[in-house]
Structure formats: C-alpha cells, structure tokens
Motif scaffolding. Structure first.
Motif, short mmCIF file in Angstrom:
data_model
loop_
_atom_site.label_atom_id
_atom_site.label_comp_id
_atom_site.label_asym_id
_atom_site.label_seq_id
_atom_site.Cartn_x
_atom_site.Cartn_y
_atom_site.Cartn_z
N SER A 79 8.40 6.33 5.06
CA SER A 79 8.17 7.35 4.06
C SER A 79 9.35 8.33 3.98
CB SER A 79 6.88 8.10 4.41
OG SER A 79 6.69 9.17 3.53
N CYS A 80 9.87 8.73 5.12
CA CYS A 80 10.98 9.66 5.13
C CYS A 80 12.30 8.91 5.29
CB CYS A 80 10.81 10.67 6.27
SG CYS A 80 12.07 11.95 6.26
N PRO A 81 13.29 9.25 4.45
CA PRO A 81 14.58 8.56 4.55
C PRO A 81 15.26 8.72 5.92
CG PRO A 81 14.64 10.23 2.79
CD PRO A 81 13.27 10.24 3.36
N LEU A 131 10.69 18.59 7.51
CA LEU A 131 11.92 18.13 6.88
C LEU A 131 13.10 18.80 7.55
CD1 LEU A 131 10.71 18.46 3.20
CD2 LEU A 131 10.91 16.37 4.50
N PHE A 166 11.02 12.52 -5.83
CA PHE A 166 11.50 12.06 -4.53
C PHE A 166 12.53 13.03 -3.96
CE2 PHE A 166 15.21 9.75 -2.67
CZ PHE A 166 14.70 9.65 -1.39
N MET A 215 6.08 7.45 -8.48
CA MET A 215 6.92 8.59 -8.09
C MET A 215 8.23 8.55 -8.87
SD MET A 215 8.29 9.84 -4.36
CE MET A 215 6.76 10.58 -3.80
N LEU A 237 10.64 16.13 -2.75
CA LEU A 237 9.78 15.93 -1.58
C LEU A 237 10.55 15.46 -0.35
CD1 LEU A 237 6.81 14.07 -3.25
CD2 LEU A 237 6.62 16.18 -1.94
N GLY A 238 11.62 14.75 -0.59
CA GLY A 238 12.34 14.15 0.53
C GLY A 238 11.58 12.98 1.14
N ARG A 239 10.61 12.46 0.42
CA ARG A 239 9.82 11.32 0.91
C ARG A 239 9.66 10.29 -0.19
NH1 ARG A 239 6.08 13.53 4.59
NH2 ARG A 239 7.24 15.12 5.73
N PHE A 240 9.63 9.03 0.23
CA PHE A 240 9.32 7.96 -0.70
C PHE A 240 7.80 7.86 -0.84
CE2 PHE A 240 13.37 6.62 1.23
CZ PHE A 240 14.13 6.44 0.08
N GLY A 241 7.37 7.38 -2.02
CA GLY A 241 5.93 7.22 -2.23
C GLY A 241 5.41 5.89 -1.73
N CYS A 242 6.25 4.88 -1.78
CA CYS A 242 5.84 3.56 -1.32
C CYS A 242 7.08 2.74 -1.01
CB CYS A 242 4.97 2.86 -2.37
SG CYS A 242 5.91 2.19 -3.76
N LEU A 295 1.41 9.64 2.15
CA LEU A 295 1.64 10.76 1.25
C LEU A 295 0.94 10.57 -0.09
CD1 LEU A 295 3.49 13.33 0.60
CD2 LEU A 295 5.17 11.68 -0.24
N LEU A 296 0.96 9.33 -0.62
CA LEU A 296 0.38 9.06 -1.93
C LEU A 296 -0.87 8.19 -1.88
CD1 LEU A 296 3.43 8.39 -4.31
CD2 LEU A 296 2.21 10.52 -3.89
N ILE A 339 0.88 -1.17 0.00
CA ILE A 339 0.00 0.00 0.00
C ILE A 339 0.91 1.22 0.00
CG2 ILE A 339 -1.78 1.29 1.26
CD1 ILE A 339 -2.71 -1.31 2.50
N PRO A 340 0.66 2.20 -0.91
CA PRO A 340 1.52 3.39 -0.91
C PRO A 340 1.53 4.06 0.46
CG PRO A 340 -0.06 3.48 -2.73
CD PRO A 340 -0.42 2.29 -1.90
N PHE A 341 2.62 4.75 0.77
CA PHE A 341 2.69 5.49 2.03
C PHE A 341 1.59 6.55 2.05
CE2 PHE A 341 7.50 4.54 1.75
CZ PHE A 341 7.33 3.33 2.38
#
Ligand SMILES: [Zn+2]
Ligand SMILES: [Zn+2]
Lengths: 355, 174
Positions: free
Chosen positions: A168-170, B13, B88, B83, B91-96, A44-45, A40-42
């Motif tokens: 979601s965030c690195p 962020l 990416f 994405m 945004l600094g975020r991954f989509g999935c 955010l999406l 499932i997408p995070f």
C-alpha cells in the motif's frame, strides 16, 4: 468475553527465555514482511466485505488446531478485544497502533510464545512479524520468510516482476521487509556521541527512532534502528547491512561504557545507585523518569556496579511500567497521578526491599 | 512517533526532502496528509505534503512546464480501484495492486528518491513466481556461459548451453 492470555503477562515467553547475543545492548530483533492478496483493494480502500474475504483467505493457513513448527496459533479479532487489551498488545509490540485505530476487519494471529505475530488488514492485507530476544535479526528473518512461504502455498500474492511485492505504501514496495533492532545506548547518550552516530546511520539507508517516545525522542535511551530501503536491495543485503551497522554501534557503545567507567567511575556509580534508590523507595514516578532510572540500573548491572536484577526482569519492567499494563494490573481507568503511584509501587515491590 | 502536524495521531507517513543538500524529515499522520494543501511548519517558504509528493512524482515541480504526459497522468485513475493519480500523491498510498500498473509512468522518480532504485531484486514467490525464477536462472546461466567460453572451458559451456535450452523450452510450454 474470555480473558486473553497474551495480555496477562508483560513479557512474552520468547523474551523470558532470554538468549540472543549482545543482550546487554541489543534488547530485541524484529522482522516484518508486508504482503497483499491479488485482486482485492488494499485495506485503505477495501470494503468491510472485502476485508472479511481477506481474513477468510488468510486465517485457515495457521488456523488448524494442530501445532506447526512455530507453535499453534490463536486468531484474535480486534472487534472482540477490550480497549485495554488492545493497548497492552501495542505496548508489547505485538500489534501496531494503526491496526487498532485505522483497521477494518483487523485481526492478529499469535503463536503461544508470542514470537510470531501475524497482522491481518493492517496497512497491508498481511504483515508477518517475528520477534527475537537479543541480536538475532538473521534468525527472525529466516522464520518470517518460512512463514511467508507457508502462506504462499495457499494464497496468491500481489507480486510484480519489476516492482516485487506490491504494498500500500510506496516505502514498503519490493521486499516488503522491515528489519529492526532495539538497542539500549546509555553511554553514547551520556557522552553526547549519539547524534553523530545516528546521523551516520541515516546516511546508509537506515532510520532510527526512539521507542515509546514522543516525537523521535528516545525514552530510557532505547533506540530502534531499521532499514529504510526496500526496493533494489535483496533481503539478504538489507539484513547484512543492518547487522553490520548494529555491530558497529555495539562496538561504539561498549567503548563509551568502558571510557565512562575509566574516566568517571565515581560519578557513574553515584548515578546508578541514586536511580536504584529512587526506584526502590519512590512513592510517585512518571513514565519518563522511571524509564530513565531503569536505563541507569540496566547500565549499572552491565558495568558490574549492581548485582542483578536480571536482563529479563529489566525488559519486563520496561513493558509493565507502560500505562496500559499498569491499568491492566491495578485497575481500569486511572488518572495520571494514580498511574504514577502504581508505577512506583510496582517498581518498589520488584526492586526494593519489599516491605 | 507522533504526527508533527497534529501531535495527536501516530505518524504513518515519513518523508525526507533534500533541498540544496539540506535534509529535512517529515513525519505526518494520514488524516493530516489527507488535508489538501496543508503546510508543514518549520519549512522555509512552507510546502504541503501534496506538493512534496507531487514534487517527488515530478508533476507540479515549481516553475516547471507541465508536460502533456504529466497532465494525462494527473487525471488518470486506476481502473480497478478508482484511485486517481492526484489522490495517490496526496495520500502517499496506493489503493490496490493495479495502481502500480496504471501509475507506472510516474513511479520511477518516486522510487528513485525513496529507495534509490526502481527494480526489485529480492525474493520471488515460489509458486506464482516460478516463471520469473526460471527466467532469472537463465540470465545467470547465460552470464556463466559467457565466462566459461572466455576461459575456454568448452565442456562446461556445452553443459550450460543445453541446460539453458531446456529451461527456455519449459517456459515456452507453460
Ligand atoms: Zn496528524
Ligand atoms: Zn488501484
């Protein structure tokens, strides 16, 4: 709309019970772990439908009526909440501002004493948060990881052999763990040592920020110290590192307090008593001033200059003097001046002679 | 902490940029981060969150020749969520979770900068990670085996060897 008991009282039951070591300096310890579901997408999406699917997968885990080891949980969906209740939950640190502002299908599961707060569809699908009074990071981590295990029996997490728990965030990848300790450090601030200590803290993979403050400025000398690194260190290493740094800061704060008392007892006594006088009699109080004066009183109690109020009352006042809580107690939609007036009234009634 | 760009929203962020040993911290909200090419005030020369992350990802480093690999990486999109790599980095975020797989080649420098490491060594989910747990266990036992041979503890070594074989068989069957 049924009233939400979690926003009725300022202090969560777990905080009321007190306990935890070094509670004269460490206010509370918190551990949060971020998890996501596979395929499932995070958030955010994710579409609304996908967010609802996340909710459906996650809520039954603690959804039953029967109490678990950690109490029974109540599910609260953000759409069902009044704005004011959301504000109060944020002020009590039970939910994050982004769950309120940016979330689709956001929800939180809270246990009775509010020591466990499970956010759904925040930045990640699942964020398990455990809060303990005083210095109890280890205990908070043990509870959080146990709750994590319970979820993992039923749902499939997004996990990668190499990268660990995928977030979601690195900045959260790997352990997904954010452990933090809220500390009251007035003597380090007064003796101008705080910046040196905080920059040292930054160099060992930890971050510091002021709470309730604008920017990174600390209001009421309260600082939150947490780990920055989540990848390449095990949870135990992260917790150990935080604990040992916090122990050292406690030591520095203690020494600074002793020196204050030894070198400038009269000056510090005067400052504490003045603050006590102002909180007991003022008619109007801005948040920034009340936070600073409460910090003085807390220090005064710790140094034996003042008898009481208890740590628990001080913690309660820190929350109750926040805007959302004042509105909750004294009436919705206040102007700033009205809030400052009710803040003063609340403090007068709690600390003053009650006349 | 409030966003240092708009001063209104909560900063979500947080970055640290080190230039010539000097550390600068950035705290920015998502909508500001989203704005392409937005400059961060107070930075000598100024640079955007975009170039900041791209810099971390080693894609558009100033004066750097774009390698063929980075060109591919830039136009690459996650097949699961759509994405793109440059989205990416903005945004600094991954989509999935699959983004991690599709952007894999560009992630090591980023993780190195943010965490000082690229590999997870912490907790493993019990159920889904059962295999990983066993593989790690085998690795540890192999090291132990080496030590016990060096120390001439042959009985212990034999036990370990049998145990390792048993575990390896279990994994192969799954
Ligand atoms: Zn902003
Ligand atoms: Zn993706």
């Amino acid at each position: 709309m049924p009233s939400l008991r979690f926003t009725e009282q300022a202090l969560s039951d777990f905080m009321r019970s007190g306990g935890g070591s070094h509670s004269e300096i460490v206010i509370s310890s918190r551990v949060r772990i971020a998890r996501n579901l596979q395929h499932i997408p995070f958030p955010l999406l994710a579409s609304l439908k996908q967010s609802e699917e996340v909710l459906e997968q996650l809520t039954p885990v603690f959804g039953g009526e029967e109490a678990t080891e950690y109490g029974s949980f109540q599910l609260v969906k953000l759409v069902d909440l009044e704005d004011l209740d959301k504000k109060v939950l944020v002020e009590k640190h039970l939910i994050s501002p982004s769950l309120v502002n940016e979330s689709k299908g956001g929800a939180v599961m809270l246990n009775e004493d509010e020591s466990v707060s499970i956010m759904i569809n925040e930045e990640d699908h699942l964020r398990i948060q455990c809060l303990f009074p005083g210095f109890q990071v280890q205990e908070a981590w043990e509870r959080a990881t146990a709750i994590d295990d319970i979820f993992e029996e039923t749902v499939n997490y997004a996990f990668d052999d190499k990268r660990g728990y995928l977030t979601s965030c690195p900045t959260n990848v790997g352990t997904g763990l954010r452990a933090s300790v809220m500390m009251h450090l007035p003597a380090l601030v007064m003796s101008h040592q705080i910046n040196r200590i905080l920059s040292a803290v930054n160099q060992v993979g930890l971050t510091v920020r002021g709470i309730y403050g604008e920017g990174s400025e600390a209001v009421g000398n309260i600082f939150q110290i947490s780990n920055q690194i989540t990848l390449g260190q095990s949870e135990i290493e992260i917790i150990d590192n935080l604990q040992s740094v916090v122990m050292q800061i406690i030591e520095h704060e203690r020494n600074a307090r002793e020196r204050l008392l030894a070198d400038s007892a009269l000056r510090i006594t005067d400052r504490v008593m003045r603050s006590y006088g102002i909180l007991s009699y003022a008619a109007v109080l801005e948040l920034k001033e009340s936070a600073q004066r409460l910090s003085d009183i807390r220090l005064g109690v710790d140094l034996g200059i003042l008898q009481g109020p208890s740590v628990s009352i001080m913690n309660e006042l820190n929350v109750k003097t926040q805007p959302g809580f004042l509105e909750k107690m004294f009436g919705d939609e206040m102007s700033t001046t009205e809030r400052d007036m009710y803040r003063a009234k609340l403090l007068r009634e709690t600390l003053g002679t009650k006349n | 902490m409030l966003c240092q760009e708009c001063g209104v929203k909560q900063a979500t962020l947080h970055f640290t940029k080190i230039v010539n040993g000097e550390k600068t911290e950035f705290h920015i909200c998502e909508s500001c981060a989203r704005e392409k090419g937005e400059l961060i005030p107070g930075t000598p020369g100024g640079f955007s969150i975009h170039s900041l992350l791209s810099g971390l990802l080693d894609l558009e480093g100033p004066g750097k020749e774009k390698s063929a690999a980075s060109k591919i990486a830039q136009t690459q999109a996650c097949v699961e969520c759509g994405m793109t790599y440059s989205q990416f980095s903005k945004l600094g975020r991954f989509g999935c979770s699959s983004c991690y797989k599709y952007f894999n080649s560009g992630l090591d420098p980023l993780f190195k900068r943010v965490h000082g490491s690229t590999l997870h060594v912490g907790k493993i989910p019990k159920r889904a990670g059962a295999q990983i747990v066993v593989r790690r266990q085998i690795e540890e036992m192999k090291q132990e085996l080496g030590i016990s041979i060096l120390q001439e503890e042959f009985e212990k070594a034999a036990e370990l060897r049998d145990h390792i074989r048993r575990l390896e068989k279990e994994i192969a069957q799954e």
